[in-house]
Design an enzyme around this catalytic site. Structure first.
Site: not given
Ligand SMILES: *Cc1c(COP(=O)(O)O)cnc(C)c1O
Length: 399
Positions: A240, A328
């Site tokens: 949808t 990181c």
């Protein structure tokens, strides 16, 4: 809480949603909530606004409305283009060409396909991040079924020679996809003049909402579905529709592409003053990316003897939002694959800062960063030895 001044210079990560888009979206949350697949009249309203947004997106790219498919964003569009074209051509060939500096939505998709039996060539780039068209031509084999090269790089801002790369693909009759997530609103796009067969875009990179994007698919391009289910998006992308998001995308892309040159002039002027100011004020700093062929708002500078994440934390303390090439991922410090591909040494890659300016930035913002950043860099340098770990994990990928 004191009202801290925030200086947002991370527009390549995401932008705020412009007010015209917010206003246009609002009625489609509660008032006009009909499912466009339904028959009754209140649903027809939803269907109509999707068609309008499709026209707005098509116009921005020089495409036809029925070549635009709405998705959940840049990552889905990249996944769909690459997996869809690869799988549909499986019997024809199993070779894909991309570059070493793509966004992870492209690189990780290609790595997945390698596990599924595809072979991928990752083209190198020069010191500025440019792909060489001659290298592309050399890499093509009779098994090549897809070429995917990004329009503009999200970290260093380098703009690739897309029309030229696309012309090579066309000559060899190979579908050409470009991740244009950073390009829309910054570079005029014409999918026909630039020989593009598939193009990914994402609304939250051009002052539209998050979680909505589109894939342009040139008529006649063979592609498998990625999301299976209902018959939405002309049976090619189930689910949808995100009506409010699609409406926001439509307005945002229309406004972002209405006056690209005017927008660029303003942002480029601020960017150039900030960029040259930083390079002049901070010793042992160098510009990453191309001096001219770069996105108007992009600055990417490496500072020797600095660890990027500590720099970001200190800048955050001053209200400055920026990014670094030192990502990181899972706690281990991995330097940016983009900076490494340009030949930058690992140590210097860790000390890179990305500032990406947008339409909310002002001369006062530039002055403030020029005042604060040199102090932060010199304080961090005093605290060297290098790689002082911040102890923080995650959340610092460059988008
Ligand atoms: C942000 C970005 C993406 C991912 O888009 P999302 O809408 O966040 O999924 C892909 N490619 C590039 C170049 C990007 O900058």
């Amino acid at each position: 809480m004191g009202a801290k001044r925030i200086i947002y210079m991370d527009h390549s990560a995401t932008t705020y949603v412009r007010k015209e888009a917010v206003e246009a979206m609002t009625p489609y949350h509660a008032e006009h909530f009909g499912n466009p697949s339904s028959i009754y009249s209140i649903a027809r309203e939803s269907k109509m606004v999707i068609d309008t947004a499709r026209e707005q997106a098509a116009k921005a790219l020089g495409a036809e409305p029925d070549e635009i498919y709405f998705t959940s964003g840049g990552s889905e569009s990249d996944n769909w283009a690459i997996k869809g074209v690869a799988f549909v051509n499986r019997k024809k060939g199993n070779h894909i060409i991309t570059s070493k500096i793509e966004h992870h939505a492209v690189l990780h998709t290609c790595e997945y396909l390698e596990k599924e039996g595809f072979t991928v060539t990752y083209l190198p780039v020069d010191q500025y991040g440019l792909v060489d068209p001659a290298e592309l031509e050399k890499a093509i084999t009779d098994k090549t079924v897809l070429i995917s090269i990004m329009y503009a790089n999200n970290e260093i801002g380098t703009i690739e020679p897309i029309a030229e790369l696309g012309a090579i693909a066309r000559r060899h009759k190979i579908p050409f996809h470009t991740d244009a997530v950073q390009a829309v609103g910054n570079i005029p796009i014409d999918v026909n003049a630039q020989n593009i067969d598939l193009l990914s875009l994402s609304a939250h990179k051009f002052y539209g909402p998050k979680g909505v994007g589109a894939l342009y698919i040139r008529k006649g391009t063979k592609i498998d579905n990625l999301i299976h289910g209902g018959g939405q998006e002309r049976r090619r992308r189930a689910g949808t529709e995100n009506i409010a998001g699609i409406v926001g995308l439509g307005i945002a892309i229309e406004l972002a592409t209405a006056d690209i040159e005017g927008h660029n002039l303003k942002i480029r002027a601020l960017r150039d003053r900030l960029m040259s100011g930083i390079l002049a004020k901070i010793p042992n700093s160098r510009l990453n990316g191309h001096p001219e062929k770069r996105l108007p708002g992009n600055i990417n500078i490496s500072f020797e003897f600095i660890e990027g994440e500590s720099m970001l934390l200190w800048l955050d303390d001053e209200g400055i939002c920026a990014s670094t090439g030192s990502a990181c991922t899972s706690g281990s410090l991995e330097p940016s694959h983009v900076l490494l591909a340009t030949g930058l040494p690992v140590e210097i890659s860790h000390g890179s800062l990305r500032l990406t300016l947008g339409d909310i930035n002002t001369d006062a913002d530039v002055d403030f960063v020029l005042e604060v950043l040199p102090k932060v860099v010199s304080r961090l340098r005093e605290m060297s030895p290098l790689y002082q770990k911040s102890g923080k994990e995650g959340g610092c990928n460059v988008q």
